[in-house]
Design an enzyme around this catalytic site. Sequence first.
Site, PDB file in Angstrom:
ATOM      1  N   ASP A 111       0.833  -1.192   0.000  1.00 57.91           N
ATOM      2  CA  ASP A 111       0.000   0.000   0.000  1.00 57.91           C
ATOM      3  C   ASP A 111       0.875   1.253   0.000  1.00 57.91           C
ATOM      4  O   ASP A 111       1.917   1.311   0.660  1.00 57.91           O
ATOM      5  CB  ASP A 111      -0.902  -0.020   1.239  1.00 57.91           C
ATOM      6  CG  ASP A 111      -1.970   1.043   1.194  1.00 57.91           C
ATOM      7  OD1 ASP A 111      -2.646   1.160   0.161  1.00 57.91           O
ATOM      8  OD2 ASP A 111      -2.147   1.737   2.214  1.00 57.91           O
TER       9      ASP A 111
ATOM     10  N   GLU B 107       1.170  -0.527  -5.018  1.00 57.87           N
ATOM     11  CA  GLU B 107       0.058   0.410  -5.154  1.00 57.87           C
ATOM     12  C   GLU B 107       0.661   1.769  -5.491  1.00 57.87           C
ATOM     13  O   GLU B 107       1.176   2.473  -4.621  1.00 57.87           O
ATOM     14  CB  GLU B 107      -0.754   0.450  -3.857  1.00 57.87           C
ATOM     15  CG  GLU B 107      -2.073   1.205  -3.969  1.00 57.87           C
ATOM     16  CD  GLU B 107      -1.899   2.709  -3.850  1.00 57.87           C
ATOM     17  OE1 GLU B 107      -2.129   3.426  -4.854  1.00 57.87           O
ATOM     18  OE2 GLU B 107      -1.525   3.157  -2.761  1.00 57.87           O
TER      19      GLU B 107
ATOM     20  N   ASP C 174     -11.187   0.511  -2.232  1.00 60.32           N
ATOM     21  CA  ASP C 174     -11.325   1.934  -1.922  1.00 60.32           C
ATOM     22  C   ASP C 174     -12.156   2.707  -2.937  1.00 60.32           C
ATOM     23  O   ASP C 174     -12.391   3.901  -2.744  1.00 60.32           O
ATOM     24  CB  ASP C 174      -9.938   2.589  -1.841  1.00 60.32           C
ATOM     25  CG  ASP C 174      -9.276   2.417  -0.480  1.00 60.32           C
ATOM     26  OD1 ASP C 174      -9.989   2.143   0.501  1.00 60.32           O
ATOM     27  OD2 ASP C 174      -8.048   2.552  -0.405  1.00 60.32           O
TER      28      ASP C 174
END
Length: 496
Positions: A297, A344, A397
């Site tokens: 992330d 990401e 998300d």
Amino acid sequence: MRFDRSGGVFCHLTSLPGDHGIGDLGDGASAFLSFLGDADVRHWQICPIGPTLSGAGESPYQSPSAFAGNPLLIDLSGLVDDGWLDAADLEPVPSFPDDRVAYDAVREYKLPLLRRAFERFDEGAGESDRAELAAFCDREPWLDDYALFRAISSSRPEDTWTEWPEGLRTRDPDALAEARERHAEEVRYREFVQWTFDRQWRELREVAAAEGVSIVGDVPIYVALDSADVWANPEAFRLDESGRPTVVAGVPPNPGDDGQRWGNPVYDWDRLAERDYDWWIARFRRLFDLADVARLDHFLGFVSYWAIPADSDDPADGEWRDGPGRDLFETVERELGEAPFIAEDLGFEEPAMDDLMAEFGFPGMRVPQYADWCTEGNQYQPMHYPEGVVGYTSTHDTDTWVGYYDDLPEQQRNCFRYNVGADGDRAVEWEIIEEVWRSEAVLAMTTVQDLLGLGSDARFNEPGTLDGNWEWRVSPGALDDEIADRLWELAGKHVR
């Protein structure tokens, strides 16, 4: 790391069907893996599996541990099989909703049952079970600090660890020894719960392997301040003498927004480098003991990160600082071998980040919801995905694809339909699923919500909000043979 061309589905464990109010490591997860196997889907992506807290909105990205498993995911029926619960102990099962997780109600039901299972284990376990638990405790070096941290925290529910008495806050050996003695039973309970989670998780991994499915885990770059990680490893973070952050994480303002102040403590990368990134190596080692692939992330934070003074509420007061870059990942390769990471990389254009990903072979991410469908060659249009990326229809998300499409301006809708050759004969969610599967992206990923053609009411998380996130669940029986067959056909048609 070289990935094979293949497809995957995102569905967090909590979203699976189950009898006890929340998806868990039992029959619902095994059934989902069977569905993926029938659909010739090679990857199952999940969110972090650490404990969640009601005060943090149940976010799996704000856990009290980067190493532990979530007790709410433990399968109670498995504890009946183990002999630590009776079937009658599970009755009566509350009338939980099927379409969402009511976390408070789940805790009220499941946690006393976990406590009861521990008490029976503590009173009557045989030598082999006790030896297995002891071996687990010896094998997992993070567990001692985690169990003590949660034991102390449960005795001081109104305080974060930065508000504990000085001896506990600064980890004075005498104070810790006294706390271990005072909270000995609670520490044993926490160890038992993690051992139980670990055993059930490993059984699920065996099911996944039998179905030919790899598990894609998730690594939040930052951890919560009120966590065992920061309390037990203060030298890894930029903290003052009282244990409070001097700077916190976030992102700077961009045109159209004011930036974000996440509030997590940032790493002392210089100190970590001197220790050969020991905390990160331990974290990755644990992760790859639980998952086959890891999504990193906010990958930009490993290259450069936005540090905001802790006493400021304005993200604009921050500054860019250098992250560890290639030095960290060279150390990872030296210690752990070639690691299967997905980066990401959304939302930032940074050549140094692209260079780092290219050097180590980490595929980035492409999400078509960020596309301008009326601009030729837009990088988020699936027909322009390069091989070295992971293409998604949606993520945890974003909105669902149907929700996104419903909100598109008419011109963008028309451009989308033109770009993908949509003639209206097929549901819009299958138009984008096939487009991502057809693309050059080495991995193609969709979500359960998109497979089912669900709208915005099935969105899993909306960043920047607290209420209603992480609750959505798939209805029992919704993932049927027809959907599996359609995915199976796509896998064959597009060589995935």
